[in-house]
Scaffold this motif. Structure first.
Motif, PDB file in Angstrom:
ATOM      1  N   ILE A  46       3.136   6.388 -13.502  1.00 21.99           N
ATOM      2  CA  ILE A  46       1.986   7.295 -13.444  1.00 21.99           C
ATOM      3  C   ILE A  46       2.389   8.684 -12.960  1.00 21.99           C
ATOM      4  N   PRO A  47       1.583   9.677 -13.306  1.00 25.23           N
ATOM      5  CA  PRO A  47       1.877  11.053 -12.862  1.00 25.23           C
ATOM      6  C   PRO A  47       1.413  11.276 -11.423  1.00 25.23           C
ATOM      7  N   ALA A  48       2.093  10.626 -10.480  1.00 24.04           N
ATOM      8  CA  ALA A  48       1.722  10.750  -9.069  1.00 24.04           C
ATOM      9  C   ALA A  48       2.980  10.740  -8.218  1.00 24.04           C
ATOM     10  N   GLU A  49       2.881  11.398  -7.096  1.00 22.36           N
ATOM     11  CA  GLU A  49       3.992  11.463  -6.152  1.00 22.36           C
ATOM     12  C   GLU A  49       3.630  10.634  -4.931  1.00 22.36           C
ATOM     13  N   GLU A  50       4.540   9.756  -4.491  1.00 23.64           N
ATOM     14  CA  GLU A  50       4.295   8.980  -3.276  1.00 23.64           C
ATOM     15  C   GLU A  50       4.516   9.885  -2.069  1.00 23.64           C
ATOM     16  N   ILE A  51       3.591   9.836  -1.128  1.00 26.15           N
ATOM     17  CA  ILE A  51       3.688  10.688   0.063  1.00 26.15           C
ATOM     18  C   ILE A  51       3.584   9.811   1.324  1.00 26.15           C
TER      19      ILE A  51
ATOM     20  N   LEU B  36      -7.739   3.899  -4.407  1.00 28.18           N
ATOM     21  CA  LEU B  36      -8.904   4.255  -3.601  1.00 28.18           C
ATOM     22  C   LEU B  36      -8.727   5.644  -3.013  1.00 28.18           C
ATOM     23  N   ASN B  37      -9.799   6.413  -3.033  1.00 26.29           N
ATOM     24  CA  ASN B  37      -9.789   7.739  -2.446  1.00 26.29           C
ATOM     25  C   ASN B  37     -10.451   7.643  -1.072  1.00 26.29           C
TER      26      ASN B  37
ATOM     27  N   ILE C 202       0.846  -1.199   0.000  1.00 24.54           N
ATOM     28  CA  ILE C 202       0.000   0.000   0.000  1.00 24.54           C
ATOM     29  C   ILE C 202       0.877   1.244   0.000  1.00 24.54           C
ATOM     30  N   ALA C 203       0.561   2.174  -0.886  1.00 24.13           N
ATOM     31  CA  ALA C 203       1.268   3.460  -0.936  1.00 24.13           C
ATOM     32  C   ALA C 203       0.234   4.570  -0.973  1.00 24.13           C
ATOM     33  N   LYS C 204       0.575   5.688  -0.373  1.00 28.50           N
ATOM     34  CA  LYS C 204      -0.270   6.874  -0.468  1.00 28.50           C
ATOM     35  C   LYS C 204       0.317   7.748  -1.554  1.00 28.50           C
ATOM     36  N   ILE C 205      -0.545   8.225  -2.440  1.00 26.58           N
ATOM     37  CA  ILE C 205      -0.070   9.010  -3.571  1.00 26.58           C
ATOM     38  C   ILE C 205      -0.835  10.319  -3.684  1.00 26.58           C
ATOM     39  N   LEU C 206      -0.168  11.278  -4.254  1.00 25.56           N
ATOM     40  CA  LEU C 206      -0.785  12.548  -4.593  1.00 25.56           C
ATOM     41  C   LEU C 206      -0.984  12.514  -6.097  1.00 25.56           C
ATOM     42  N   LEU C 207      -2.215  12.397  -6.523  1.00 26.08           N
ATOM     43  CA  LEU C 207      -2.566  12.194  -7.919  1.00 26.08           C
ATOM     44  C   LEU C 207      -2.993  13.515  -8.544  1.00 26.08           C
ATOM     45  N   GLU C 208      -2.335  13.873  -9.623  1.00 32.48           N
ATOM     46  CA  GLU C 208      -2.656  15.124 -10.318  1.00 32.48           C
ATOM     47  C   GLU C 208      -3.804  14.968 -11.296  1.00 32.48           C
ATOM     48  N   ASP C 209      -3.866  13.782 -11.933  1.00 33.99           N
ATOM     49  CA  ASP C 209      -4.851  13.579 -12.990  1.00 33.99           C
ATOM     50  C   ASP C 209      -5.236  12.102 -13.032  1.00 33.99           C
TER      51      ASP C 209
ATOM     52  N   GLU D 181      -5.116  13.259  -2.750  1.00 33.89           N
ATOM     53  CA  GLU D 181      -4.554  12.131  -2.013  1.00 33.89           C
ATOM     54  C   GLU D 181      -5.398  10.879  -2.188  1.00 33.89           C
ATOM     55  N   ASN D 182      -4.745   9.778  -2.543  1.00 32.69           N
ATOM     56  CA  ASN D 182      -5.368   8.480  -2.739  1.00 32.69           C
ATOM     57  C   ASN D 182      -4.422   7.410  -2.201  1.00 32.69           C
ATOM     58  N   PHE D 183      -4.956   6.215  -2.025  1.00 31.00           N
ATOM     59  CA  PHE D 183      -4.110   5.068  -1.714  1.00 31.00           C
ATOM     60  C   PHE D 183      -4.097   4.141  -2.913  1.00 31.00           C
TER      61      PHE D 183
END
Length: 140
Positions: free
Chosen positions: A112-117, A35-36, A13-20, A91-93
């Protein structure tokens, strides 16, 4: 990233900051879902319940990814589940499951265009309510 073992199956499981979210679903393999929701524990529990429901042949959805959505939302309708807990901007997982869950998750994160947070545990009382919601799908 957190990695859990459920028998022989790993869950990453990772938390990501999804732009699109536009093209993201075309990239996701069958063993990765987004999942949001607020708590990683809910992601883990929903995934375990989904995997168990397929083992027992008590699943409500046609795919494990769909079953995870149903469990996380506490509903039986995929369209309602997507509206409630489906991937959204922000923010999504992201969860991967299977023998190579951690490797699969890292591979997708690189595409993907997302940053892991970073993420923390949720309050125990909140988690308890979320677990009850996920378990509801079995009795509906």
């Amino acid at each position: 990233m957190k990695v859990l073992n459920h028998g022989t199956i790993k869950i990453a499981i990772a938390k990501i900051l999804l732009e699109d979210t536009a093209d993201i679903f075309e990239i996701l393999p069958d063993n990765v879902q987004i999942l949001n929701i607020k708590c990683w524990e809910q992601v883990a529990f929903s995934t375990i319940l989904a995997l168990k429901s397929f083992e027992r042949k008590t699943n409500k959805a046609k795919t494990i990814k769909g079953e995870i959505l149903l469990r996380a939302s506490g509903t039986l309708q995929i369209k309602d589940a997507i509206k409630a807990v489906g991937a959204k901007k922000g923010e999504n997982f992201m969860v991967a499951f299977g023998e190579n869950a951690e490797k699969d998750l890292q591979e997708i994160l690189s595409k993907i265009p997302a940053e892991e947070i970073p993420f923390n545990d949720c309050e125990k009382e909140e988690v308890k309510k979320l677990f009850e919601k996920a378990a509801l799908v079995d009795v509906l």
